[in-house]
Design a protein around this motif. Structure first.
Motif, short mmCIF file in Angstrom:
data_model
loop_
_atom_site.label_atom_id
_atom_site.label_comp_id
_atom_site.label_asym_id
_atom_site.label_seq_id
_atom_site.Cartn_x
_atom_site.Cartn_y
_atom_site.Cartn_z
N ALA A 323 0.83 -1.21 0.00
CA ALA A 323 0.00 0.00 0.00
C ALA A 323 0.86 1.26 0.00
O ALA A 323 0.57 2.23 -0.71
N SER A 324 1.94 1.24 0.79
CA SER A 324 2.85 2.39 0.79
C SER A 324 3.49 2.57 -0.57
O SER A 324 3.64 3.69 -1.07
N GLY A 325 3.89 1.46 -1.20
CA GLY A 325 4.47 1.54 -2.54
C GLY A 325 3.49 2.07 -3.56
O GLY A 325 3.84 2.86 -4.44
N MET A 326 2.23 1.64 -3.43
CA MET A 326 1.20 2.11 -4.34
C MET A 326 1.02 3.62 -4.23
O MET A 326 1.00 4.34 -5.25
N TYR A 327 0.93 4.13 -3.01
CA TYR A 327 0.72 5.56 -2.83
C TYR A 327 1.97 6.37 -3.14
O TYR A 327 1.88 7.52 -3.57
N LEU A 328 3.15 5.78 -2.93
CA LEU A 328 4.37 6.45 -3.36
C LEU A 328 4.36 6.63 -4.87
O LEU A 328 4.70 7.70 -5.40
N GLY A 329 3.96 5.58 -5.58
CA GLY A 329 3.83 5.68 -7.04
C GLY A 329 2.80 6.70 -7.46
O GLY A 329 3.02 7.48 -8.40
N PHE A 330 1.67 6.72 -6.75
CA PHE A 330 0.64 7.71 -7.05
C PHE A 330 1.19 9.14 -6.94
O PHE A 330 0.93 9.99 -7.79
N SER A 331 1.95 9.38 -5.86
CA SER A 331 2.45 10.74 -5.62
C SER A 331 3.48 11.14 -6.67
O SER A 331 3.45 12.27 -7.18
N ILE A 332 4.39 10.22 -7.01
CA ILE A 332 5.40 10.54 -8.02
C ILE A 332 4.74 10.74 -9.37
O ILE A 332 5.06 11.69 -10.12
N GLY A 333 3.81 9.86 -9.72
CA GLY A 333 3.12 9.98 -11.01
C GLY A 333 2.35 11.28 -11.13
O GLY A 333 2.39 11.95 -12.17
N ALA A 334 1.65 11.67 -10.06
CA ALA A 334 0.90 12.93 -10.09
C ALA A 334 1.84 14.12 -10.25
O ALA A 334 1.53 15.07 -10.98
N GLY A 335 2.99 14.06 -9.58
CA GLY A 335 3.96 15.15 -9.70
C GLY A 335 4.53 15.26 -11.10
O GLY A 335 4.67 16.36 -11.65
N ILE A 336 4.88 14.11 -11.68
CA ILE A 336 5.42 14.12 -13.05
C ILE A 336 4.34 14.56 -14.03
O ILE A 336 4.62 15.32 -14.98
N GLY A 337 3.11 14.13 -13.82
CA GLY A 337 2.02 14.57 -14.68
C GLY A 337 1.84 16.07 -14.64
O GLY A 337 1.60 16.71 -15.68
N SER A 338 1.99 16.66 -13.45
CA SER A 338 1.89 18.12 -13.33
C SER A 338 2.98 18.82 -14.14
O SER A 338 2.73 19.83 -14.80
#
Length: 378
Positions: A323-338
């Motif tokens: 779950a931590s890995g999933m949300y870490l990926g979510f945060s990085i992906g959202a930042g790169i998308g921005s």
């Protein structure tokens, strides 16, 4: 108004809209990044507290945080509420996993973990598009109010349904325990695959409104319909994945999911370049359904796979790490998308997302033989 003034006004309006989208994306990053890092720390810090009190406190803080977000009068206060939301969720979910695992005999532990983790997956898969629909229809504060109401009902259910001595004496894993699980053969690379899948999932989905508009001209009421399609197909993906993982193997389901996700993103990138507006809209709706199904079919299969690789005895720990890995990926992906939104056309989110998922798929292929050997040994 002359043409030059109209173009200037349109350009200013576009910049304002992009600014709002980026600000919303930053809130996603704040939540996901806070969850990823606070969850293992808080779980360890409060390991001496009995599970019932932790679950009640976590859910209570979740209710308060949603109310704070709903009444926030500034972006900064909303960001603080998002941090508190992530911390409460990060404390609640691992302890719910641990308690669910401890309440049943060892032979039923996997099913119990699947129910708890599957419930989380369904909540995210259905809740995100539903929240988007409510926000579009009734304003951005209403989803927080709705979640606060639902969380209050859940809190009442916990108060009434959890015995006072439940989970007493159940210790929380230390950071050292978590590190030892990560070091088990195959576990670390599998968790990295989850991170890259999360990056690919939320690089585009965080900005789903402008993304679908750019791909297939989907906006307004059509966007609500597309989000509904995504949510329904995501729910079906979770259910189907849980069933077929037992028959054909969780690793194979993970592989199929990743391959379909990559192809789906690449198709979404090509649509506006190859099809006219009408055909693009129809094709995008179809691909949105495939996107929801394949993305969320990954998670139950990955959870089953991780438990098989790490061992049932450390199931709650490895699911918490996942779950931590999933949300870490979510945060990085959202930042790169921005960052992509500020530099490139929004449709480029598709191939960047495909690239991240391709990395996850490549890591899966690299570990195929050794992972099967480790599972057989266990």
């Amino acid at each position: 108004m002359d043409t030059s003034s109209q173009n200037t006004l349109n350009g200013k309006r576009c910049r304002e809209i992009r600014g709002y989208v980026e600000a919303a994306g930053q809130l996603v990053t704040i939540f996901a990044l806070t969850y990823a890092f606070s969850s293992p720390l808080l779980t360890t810090l409060f390991g001496h507290v009995d599970r019932r009190r932790i679950l009640l406190s976590g859910m209570g803080l979740f209710v308060i945080s949603n109310i704070l977000a709903a009444i926030a009068s500034s972006y900064e206060l909303l960001a603080v509420a998002r941090v508190l939301l992530a911390m409460s969720a990060g404390l609640y979910v691992p302890n719910a996993n641990a308690l669910g695992s401890a309440l049943v005999p060892p032979e039923r532990r996997g099913r119990a973990l699947a129910i708890v983790s599957g419930g989380l997956g369904v909540a995210v898969a259905i809740g995100v598009p539903l929240g988007s629909f409510v926000g579009i229809s009734f304003g951005w504060r209403m989803p927080f109010i709705g979640v606060a109401v639902l969380s209050s009902i859940a809190l009442i259910g916990l108060l009434a349904g959890l015995p006072k001595d439940i989970g007493r004496g159940l210790s929380a894993p230390s950071l050292g325990d978590r590190i030892r699980v990560i070091k088990r053969p195959g576990v670390g690379l599998a968790l990295i695959q989850t991170v890259f899948l999360g990056m690919g999932a939320y690089c585009a989905y965080t900005y789903v409104a402008p993304f679908l508009d750019a791909v297939g001209g989907i906006s307004g009421a059509s966007l609500t319909e597309a989000l509904f399609v995504f949510g329904v197909c995501a729910f079906v993906g979770i259910i189907v994945s849980g069933h077929i993982s037992d028959s054909i193997g969780s690793r194979r389901v993970v592989a199929y999911s990743l391959a379909v996700i990559v192809l789906n993103y690449l198709a979404m990138f090509l649509i506006p370049h190859l099809l006219g507006p009408g055909s693009a809209r129809i094709a995008t709706f179809i691909l949105v359904g495939i996107w929801g199904f394949s993305s969320w079919a990954f998670f139950p299969a990955q959870q089953s796979r991780l438990i098989a690789v790490a061992g049932h005895s450390v199931g709650p720990i490895v699911l918490s790490l996942n779950a931590s890995g999933m949300y870490l990926g979510f945060s990085i992906g959202a930042g790169i998308g921005s960052a992509i939104l500020t530099k490139l056309n929004v449709v480029n989110l598709a191939w960047v997302s495909a690239l991240f998922v391709t990395v996850s798929f490549g890591l899966l292929l690299l570990t195929s033989g050794r992972e099967q050997h480790d599972v057989n040994r266990r």
